[in-house]
Motif scaffolding. Structure first.
Motif, mmCIF file in Angstrom:
data_model
loop_
_atom_site.group_PDB
_atom_site.id
_atom_site.type_symbol
_atom_site.label_atom_id
_atom_site.label_comp_id
_atom_site.label_asym_id
_atom_site.label_seq_id
_atom_site.Cartn_x
_atom_site.Cartn_y
_atom_site.Cartn_z
ATOM 1 N N THR A 38 0.831 -1.202 0.000
ATOM 2 C CA THR A 38 0.000 0.000 0.000
ATOM 3 C C THR A 38 0.867 1.255 0.000
ATOM 4 O O THR A 38 0.599 2.206 -0.739
ATOM 5 C CB THR A 38 -0.937 0.000 1.227
ATOM 6 O OG1 THR A 38 -1.759 -1.170 1.167
ATOM 7 C CG2 THR A 38 -1.795 1.238 1.267
ATOM 8 N N PHE A 42 1.150 4.015 -2.889
ATOM 9 C CA PHE A 42 0.969 5.425 -2.573
ATOM 10 C C PHE A 42 2.098 6.254 -3.167
ATOM 11 O O PHE A 42 1.875 7.353 -3.678
ATOM 12 C CB PHE A 42 0.897 5.599 -1.059
ATOM 13 C CG PHE A 42 0.207 6.849 -0.638
ATOM 14 C CD1 PHE A 42 -1.174 6.919 -0.646
ATOM 15 C CD2 PHE A 42 0.931 7.944 -0.259
ATOM 16 C CE1 PHE A 42 -1.810 8.081 -0.263
ATOM 17 C CE2 PHE A 42 0.296 9.107 0.125
ATOM 18 C CZ PHE A 42 -1.079 9.180 0.123
ATOM 19 N N THR A 46 1.526 9.072 -5.903
ATOM 20 C CA THR A 46 2.024 10.418 -5.630
ATOM 21 C C THR A 46 2.951 10.887 -6.740
ATOM 22 O O THR A 46 2.896 12.052 -7.155
ATOM 23 C CB THR A 46 2.757 10.444 -4.276
ATOM 24 O OG1 THR A 46 1.848 10.024 -3.260
ATOM 25 C CG2 THR A 46 3.266 11.821 -3.963
ATOM 26 N N THR A 68 3.709 14.705 0.896
ATOM 27 C CA THR A 68 3.264 13.317 0.812
ATOM 28 C C THR A 68 4.385 12.281 0.925
ATOM 29 O O THR A 68 4.190 11.242 1.560
ATOM 30 C CB THR A 68 2.500 13.064 -0.494
ATOM 31 O OG1 THR A 68 3.317 13.443 -1.592
ATOM 32 C CG2 THR A 68 1.204 13.827 -0.516
ATOM 33 N N VAL A 105 -4.674 5.643 7.975
ATOM 34 C CA VAL A 105 -4.159 5.573 6.600
ATOM 35 C C VAL A 105 -5.313 5.499 5.604
ATOM 36 O O VAL A 105 -5.282 6.158 4.556
ATOM 37 C CB VAL A 105 -3.206 4.375 6.434
ATOM 38 C CG1 VAL A 105 -2.811 4.189 4.980
ATOM 39 C CG2 VAL A 105 -1.959 4.580 7.278
ATOM 40 N N THR A 109 -6.049 8.202 2.742
ATOM 41 C CA THR A 109 -6.129 7.796 1.337
ATOM 42 C C THR A 109 -7.412 8.311 0.694
ATOM 43 O O THR A 109 -7.400 8.808 -0.437
ATOM 44 C CB THR A 109 -6.048 6.264 1.233
ATOM 45 O OG1 THR A 109 -4.828 5.833 1.837
ATOM 46 C CG2 THR A 109 -6.084 5.804 -0.208
ATOM 47 N N GLY A 113 -7.555 10.924 -2.352
ATOM 48 C CA GLY A 113 -8.348 10.584 -3.538
ATOM 49 C C GLY A 113 -9.408 11.629 -3.823
ATOM 50 O O GLY A 113 -9.631 11.999 -4.982
#
Length: 123
Positions: A38, A42, A46, A68, A105, A109, A113
């Motif tokens: 994950t 990410f 990013t 980020t 998390v 997320t 999004g």
């Protein structure tokens, strides 16, 4: 005969008499790997966002990267710390960690999004 978690062949120290995984299901290892994937996903997402932003606004892309990418490192470190703590808890048959880290998390997320969706719809 093995119990559900395969503990019957362990000594009082909680270790098996032979080499192999302590937990035959490897639940916490699989969970940790899933969180690592994950975090890697990410980073890729990013990087795509930064690349898209760099075409229109370099400063915004730099700010996005500065906010980020360190967060992904923090998530990875917290995931590995959680893994070590849960491994110790399993050996002691103590309760495992709560769902605060996965919940945080997941919320982050969804937030990222949503911001990405707003950015796409606005442009």
């Amino acid at each position: 005969m093995l119990s559900e978690r395969g503990r019957s062949d362990r000594g009082s120290s909680g270790h098996r008499g032979h080499s192999g995984p302590w937990d035959p299901g490897l639940q916490i290892e699989r969970t940790t790997l899933a969180w690592s994937r994950t975090a890697l996903a990410f980073v890729v997402a990013t990087a795509v966002v930064i690349r898209l932003l760099a075409g229109t606004d370099v400063v915004l892309a730099a700010v996005c990267a500065a906010l980020t990418l360190p967060l992904v490192v923090v998530i990875s470190l917290l995931t590995w710390r959680r893994y070590r703590r849960d491994e110790r808890s399993l050996h002691r048959e103590a309760p495992l960690s709560d769902g605060a880290l996965p919940g945080t998390v997941a919320a982050f997320t969804v937030l990222v999004g949503g911001l990405g969706l707003i950015y796409v719809l606005a442009n």
